[in-house]
Design a protein around this motif. Structure first.
Motif, short mmCIF file in Angstrom:
data_model
loop_
_atom_site.label_atom_id
_atom_site.label_comp_id
_atom_site.label_asym_id
_atom_site.label_seq_id
_atom_site.Cartn_x
_atom_site.Cartn_y
_atom_site.Cartn_z
N MET A 165 0.70 -1.26 -0.11
CA MET A 165 0.08 -0.14 -0.14
C MET A 165 0.93 1.29 0.02
N LYS A 166 0.65 2.04 -1.02
CA LYS A 166 1.52 3.28 -1.16
C LYS A 166 0.51 4.49 -0.99
N ILE A 167 0.56 5.21 0.21
CA ILE A 167 -0.43 5.88 0.41
C ILE A 167 -0.32 7.31 -0.01
N GLY A 168 -1.44 8.15 -0.21
CA GLY A 168 -1.25 9.64 -0.59
C GLY A 168 -2.35 10.01 0.56
N LEU A 169 -1.73 10.90 1.28
CA LEU A 169 -2.96 11.48 2.45
C LEU A 169 -3.59 12.79 1.72
N LEU A 170 -4.90 12.77 1.88
CA LEU A 170 -5.50 14.07 1.45
C LEU A 170 -6.29 14.86 2.65
N PHE A 171 -5.98 16.04 2.83
CA PHE A 171 -6.59 16.96 3.98
C PHE A 171 -7.66 17.83 3.53
N SER A 172 -8.75 17.69 4.33
CA SER A 172 -9.86 18.63 4.00
C SER A 172 -9.70 19.94 3.98
N GLY A 173 -10.42 20.79 3.03
CA GLY A 173 -10.20 22.23 3.25
C GLY A 173 -11.58 22.78 3.89
N GLN A 174 -11.65 24.21 3.68
CA GLN A 174 -12.85 24.80 4.28
C GLN A 174 -14.04 24.45 3.43
N GLY A 175 -15.16 24.47 4.13
CA GLY A 175 -16.24 24.18 3.40
C GLY A 175 -16.67 22.70 3.74
N ALA A 176 -15.71 21.95 4.42
CA ALA A 176 -15.82 20.54 4.64
C ALA A 176 -16.47 20.27 6.22
N GLN A 177 -16.24 21.63 6.81
CA GLN A 177 -17.00 21.50 8.13
C GLN A 177 -18.45 21.30 8.34
N GLN A 178 -18.44 20.74 9.35
CA GLN A 178 -19.97 20.37 9.77
C GLN A 178 -20.17 20.27 11.35
N VAL A 179 -21.55 20.61 11.70
CA VAL A 179 -21.79 20.73 12.93
C VAL A 179 -21.52 19.42 13.76
N GLY A 180 -20.85 19.42 14.97
CA GLY A 180 -20.80 18.08 15.70
C GLY A 180 -19.55 17.54 15.25
N MET A 181 -18.81 18.00 14.10
CA MET A 181 -17.71 17.10 13.46
C MET A 181 -16.73 16.75 14.67
N GLY A 182 -16.17 15.74 14.58
CA GLY A 182 -15.20 14.93 15.47
C GLY A 182 -15.72 14.65 16.83
N SER A 183 -16.70 14.99 17.28
CA SER A 183 -17.47 14.59 18.55
C SER A 183 -17.16 13.47 19.17
N ASP A 184 -17.43 12.33 18.18
CA ASP A 184 -17.18 10.76 18.70
C ASP A 184 -15.91 10.52 18.81
N LEU A 185 -14.97 10.98 18.09
CA LEU A 185 -13.78 10.81 18.11
C LEU A 185 -12.94 11.52 19.39
N TYR A 186 -13.59 12.79 19.82
CA TYR A 186 -13.03 13.47 20.87
C TYR A 186 -13.45 12.75 22.29
N GLU A 187 -14.61 12.05 22.29
CA GLU A 187 -15.13 11.29 23.45
C GLU A 187 -14.31 9.99 23.51
N ALA A 188 -14.05 9.35 22.51
CA ALA A 188 -13.54 7.86 22.50
C ALA A 188 -11.95 7.92 22.63
N LEU A 189 -11.22 8.96 21.74
CA LEU A 189 -9.83 8.77 21.74
C LEU A 189 -9.06 9.59 22.59
N PRO A 190 -8.26 9.43 23.38
CA PRO A 190 -7.53 10.19 24.31
C PRO A 190 -6.60 11.12 23.43
N VAL A 191 -6.09 10.47 22.72
CA VAL A 191 -4.99 11.34 21.90
C VAL A 191 -5.61 12.29 21.02
N TYR A 192 -6.59 12.06 20.21
CA TYR A 192 -7.39 12.88 19.73
C TYR A 192 -7.83 14.12 20.62
#
Length: 312
Positions: free
Chosen positions: A1-28
């Motif tokens: 697997m040869k990975i290319g990472l893509l990172f979201s730009g403005q306009g991708a935002q959503q209400v509540g984004m990442g909330s489940d990650l924040y609750e579940a993942l200490p590093v996040y």
């Protein structure tokens, strides 16, 4: 697997984004809390605020922090990619994960960048419209002719080879849509933004950012990060200049994806609040290229398991 990472730009935002990650993942959670301390406000609360999360000054730090927090939470499960690419704001996420900026540095810069763009956009409101069609030279030619007549409308985002976003003064953009329709363009879609990003209308924000970046020192990149502005990998000694020009220059996402595939990327993984970029990549890259997105806890767990099993 040869990975290319893509990172979201403005306009991708959503209400509540990442909330489940924040609750579940200490590093996040630690990464988001670190960003909050730098910003001087509670980022976890901002993403729940339907008014704030769609304002440039809040959306930009929120997307950057979420993207880097996901990468941090993946840790060693995420192998070093062949290359990475962010759309506009997402370039800062890509550059941070690749080591050019410290996280503290990136958050502080984006706090100011978002404020500059918010202020200039409020002062000089603009409009952006996605133009669908394979003949992008036709679009460029129509806009060039309009500019010669003193109109302020410009190509802004070459998202795919069949989607070109244009931007400028609202009346001039509306006139361009009429001219393009008369010229044979069959579909256009107005975007829900108030500023004409990646056009000369943002020149005052670019000037402010140039001053802001003047004394910043950047580190060597651990792997290639493609620039939207040049469609080539960043070089550290060019960062000040290119990141300043990026605000008023068109983005060449489609061309960057082609180059990453030529570099050997066989798997794209988008990191951030949406799957927009892997959807663009589907229209650009060969069908053999795999595409995934990490946008929430379920997709984080799925991709984490995939990475642990994959040969890289």
């Amino acid at each position: 697997m040869k990975i290319g990472l893509l990172f979201s730009g403005q306009g991708a935002q959503q209400v509540g984004m990442g909330s489940d990650l924040y609750e579940a993942l200490p590093v996040y959670r630690e990464t988001i809390d670190q960003a909050s301390a730098i910003l001087g406000y509670d980022l976890a609360a901002v993403v729940q605020d339907e008014t704030k999360i769609f304002q440039t000054q809040f959306a930009q730090p929120a997307i950057l922090a979420m993207s880097v927090a996901i990468a941090n939470a993946l840790g060693e499960r995420l192998p070093q990619p062949v290359a990475s690419l962010g759309l506009s704001l997402g370039e800062y996420s890509a550059l941070t994960v690749a080591g050019a900026f410290s996280f503290e540095q990136a958050v502080a810069i984006i706090k100011d960048r978002g404020a500059y763009m918010q202020a200039v956009g409020d002062k000089n409101p603009g409009k952006m419209v996605a133009v669908m069609g394979d003949d992008q030279q036709l679009v460029v030619d129509v806009l060039t002719a309009m500019q010669a007549d003193g109109k302020h409308v410009y190509p802004a985002n070459f998202n795919t080879f069949s989607q070109l976003v244009i931007g400028g003064i609202a009346n001039d953009v509306d006139e361009a849509v009429v001219k393009l329709t008369d010229a044979g363009i069959k579909r256009t879609v107005e975007l829900p933004v108030t500023g004409a990003f990646h056009t000369p209308l943002l020149k005052d924000a670019a000037s402010q950012l140039a001053t802001r970046l003047a004394d910043e020192a950047f580190n060597s990149l651990q792997y290639s990060v493609y620039s939207n502005t040049t469609a080539k990998p960043f070089e550290v000694n060019q960062l000040h200049d290119i990141l300043t020009k990026q605000i008023t220059s068109p983005t060449y996402f489609a061309q960057d994806i082609e180059q990453m595939v030529a570099d050997g990327v066989d798997t794209f993984i988008e990191i951030g609040p949406s799957e927009t970029l892997v959807k663009f990549a589907k229209k650009i890259a060969p069908k053999t290229i795999k595409r995934y997105a990490i946008t929430d806890l379920a997709s984080f767990n799925e991709i984490s398991e995939l990475l642990m099993k994959a040969e890289v």
